[in-house]
Each structure stands twice: as C-alpha cells, then as structure tokens.
Motif scaffolding. Structure first.
Motif, PDB file in Angstrom:
ATOM      1  N   ARG A 204      -2.909  -0.507   3.166  1.00 45.70           N
ATOM      2  CA  ARG A 204      -3.692  -0.670   2.030  1.00 45.70           C
ATOM      3  C   ARG A 204      -4.292  -2.548   1.747  1.00 45.70           C
ATOM      4  O   ARG A 204      -5.430  -3.101   1.608  1.00 45.70           O
ATOM      5  N   SER A 206      -3.480  -4.919   4.429  1.00 46.06           N
ATOM      6  CA  SER A 206      -4.643  -5.084   5.371  1.00 46.06           C
ATOM      7  C   SER A 206      -5.828  -4.384   5.761  1.00 46.06           C
ATOM      8  O   SER A 206      -6.985  -4.727   5.942  1.00 46.06           O
ATOM      9  N   ARG A 207      -6.470  -2.892   4.957  1.00 45.56           N
ATOM     10  CA  ARG A 207      -7.360  -3.222   4.998  1.00 45.56           C
ATOM     11  C   ARG A 207      -8.552  -3.742   4.048  1.00 45.56           C
ATOM     12  O   ARG A 207      -9.635  -4.277   4.613  1.00 45.56           O
ATOM     13  N   GLN A 208      -8.116  -4.309   2.946  1.00 49.31           N
ATOM     14  CA  GLN A 208      -8.656  -5.523   2.262  1.00 49.31           C
ATOM     15  C   GLN A 208      -8.485  -6.715   3.049  1.00 49.31           C
ATOM     16  O   GLN A 208      -9.419  -8.074   2.329  1.00 49.31           O
TER      17      GLN A 208
END
Length: 298
Positions: A204, A206-208
């Motif tokens: 989560r 990393s996705r940001q």
C-alpha cells in the motif's frame, strides 16, 4: 633478599560483578601468603567475536559498536540505532503503548516478554517512530535482537504495519532496520500471519509512491526475512550480517548438499544480487539521507 619466584607469575584479578548481593573477598590465599588483588569492574572490556582481541568497552561504544581493530559490527539495541541515525532531539516514538498478550496461553511466555521489557526498556521487540535524518523527514522501524531475539509476534507485526500506514498517510519515506530470529513460536499462527500483514502494508505504501529502504543487520532470519525486509525499494545491509531463512544445517540436511562458505552473509548475498549495497555503520546515516534526498528532491 629479592624473590624471583613471582617475577614471571601471571597476575590474577578479581572482577566486580554487577547486581551481586554477595560481598566479594578482598583477599585470597595463594602460596602460603595473602595477596590483595586489584578489582576490575565487570564490562570494562569486550572480546571481539571476529578477531578475538579484547577491546576497551568505552572505545567500542564511541566507535558505534564497531571493533576498532578489525571493523566487526557488534549488534546494536534499538535506542542505540536511533541515536546513530536520527538527528538529535527529532525522534518521536509512535504506538509505544502496544504490548503482547498470551493468545495461546503458552507456558512461561508472559515471563519472557516481561524479561525482554526489563532488559531493553522497550514495550516490544520493535521500536517505531519518525524524525529527521540530516534534515530529511523519515519514519523508521528498528528491531531489537535483545528482546526475545527480535522475534515477530502479533504486536511487532502490528507496529510495523502501522508505521508503514503512518508513512503512507503523510507521504514520508520509511526505513526498516531488521534484526530477528524469525517468527515468534509462542504465538503460533498469530505470528505467521504478520508476514502477510506487513507485506500488504509495504504494498500500500509503495502504490502511493513512497520510498522504502530496508537495512538488514545481524541477524535477519526466518519469517522476518521472508516478509517485509526483502520488499524494500532499496535493500542495504551491514557488513558480515547473517541474512537467511532457514539455518545452514537445516538446508544441508534437506537438499543433502554442502553449501558454500558464508552463503548467508551479506557479502555473498550482494554478489548474487539479493541486496543492493553493503554500507559500513559510520556511513549509514549519510547514505540514507542522500537516498531520501534523491527520491524527494522535487
């Protein structure tokens, strides 16, 4: 008349043991005469596990717990690591109130947790918080091998997960310093579940677009190795750190083959592409601040 029988005699010493309620004798009997022995405080000297030399403990501490003779990196406690990495006065701990329970009623578990708390001054085997590294904002998680060998139970996993969520919400980089014997067997499946939970938190973050740097220290093994440490955008390690999943003997007995010497050391892993760089402790803070600055230079 001068006596030569004591010229080449190896001196003996009394060691003052800390927290000892029994008084120590000031004199001992030796070869028919009384000998008053000099008293040496316990812990004044430390023997290096690598070169075997005896090092003055104060010199070792002043050198960031790195042997002044051979460069061997001794293990550090969590608060020692914070003092080394974070700018003075900037670190703020988070989730410090979280403490383990005994979900399986494992005999003696509560006593071991209490002993770890007393020994380290921590509520659990990981310390989490945020602060500045050479002026750069960062969240850090620091595992302490002095607390039940840094094993990952439900509270350790929860604190690591919350640290990643804290970093994601504030769009801050996060650095995880690992030092662990693996999953905490006293919590059974509750412990193993933390592998998936921490890994999901990394995803989560990393996705940001958040930066995650893992710093593997001695030892990083078991279920901890097989979860969030190996998911770092950048994976660093300290020299000669033991890094692996199962132990060498277990692997050899399973595959029935001899393994290369030092195959679970940081140097071997760097050579085979498992980690990105080995960084000496004296260079670690500057390296981390530069990586953060490169990622957030905009």
């Amino acid at each position: 008349m001068f006596k030569l029988n004591r010229v080449f005699k190896k001196p003996r010493y009394l060691t003052i043991q800390q927290n000892n309620s029994q008084p120590l004798p000031a004199e001992i009997e030796g070869q028919g005469e009384k000998n008053v022995l000099p008293a040496i405080p316990n812990g004044l000297w430390t023997k290096c596990q690598n070169c075997g030399e005896t090092v003055y403990t104060k010199d070792l501490s002043n050198n960031n717990k790195v042997c002044v003779r051979c460069g061997y990196h001794f293990r550090m406690g969590a608060w020692e690591r914070v003092d080394l990495i974070m700018d003075t006065g900037t670190f703020k701990e988070i989730n410090q109130e979280m403490k383990s329970v005994n979900p399986l009623d494992f005999e003696g578990y509560a006593e071991k947790v209490s002993a770890g708390q007393e020994k380290t001054g921590l509520s659990e085997a990981v310390l989490t918080g945020y602060g500045k590294i050479h002026g750069q904002d960062a969240v850090i998680t620091v595992m302490d091998s002095n607390f039940m060998m840094g094993s990952m139970g439900s509270v350790v996993g929860e604190k690591v997960t919350r640290a990643f969520e804290f970093a994601a919400e504030r769009k801050m980089p996060i650095i995880a310093f690992t030092a662990s014997g693996g999953a905490r067997m006293q919590e059974g499946m509750f412990s193993l579940m933390q592998m998936a939970k921490t890994s999901a938190a990394v995803g989560r973050h990393s996705r940001q677009g958040g930066l995650y740097i893992a710093v593997l220290t001695d030892p990083t093994t078991g279920g901890v190795t097989a979860s969030f440490p190996m998911l770092g955008d950048i994976i660093l390690a300290e020299p000669d750190a033991l890094i692996g999943f199962a132990g060498k003997r277990v692997i050899q007995q399973t595959i029935r083959q001899e393994l290369p010497e030092g195959f679970q050391k940081a140097e071997f892993l760097l050579e085979h592409g498992f980690i990105d760089k080995i960084v000496a402790r004296e260079d670690l803070k500057l390296t981390l601040s530069r990586l953060i600055k490169l990622h957030y230079r905009r």
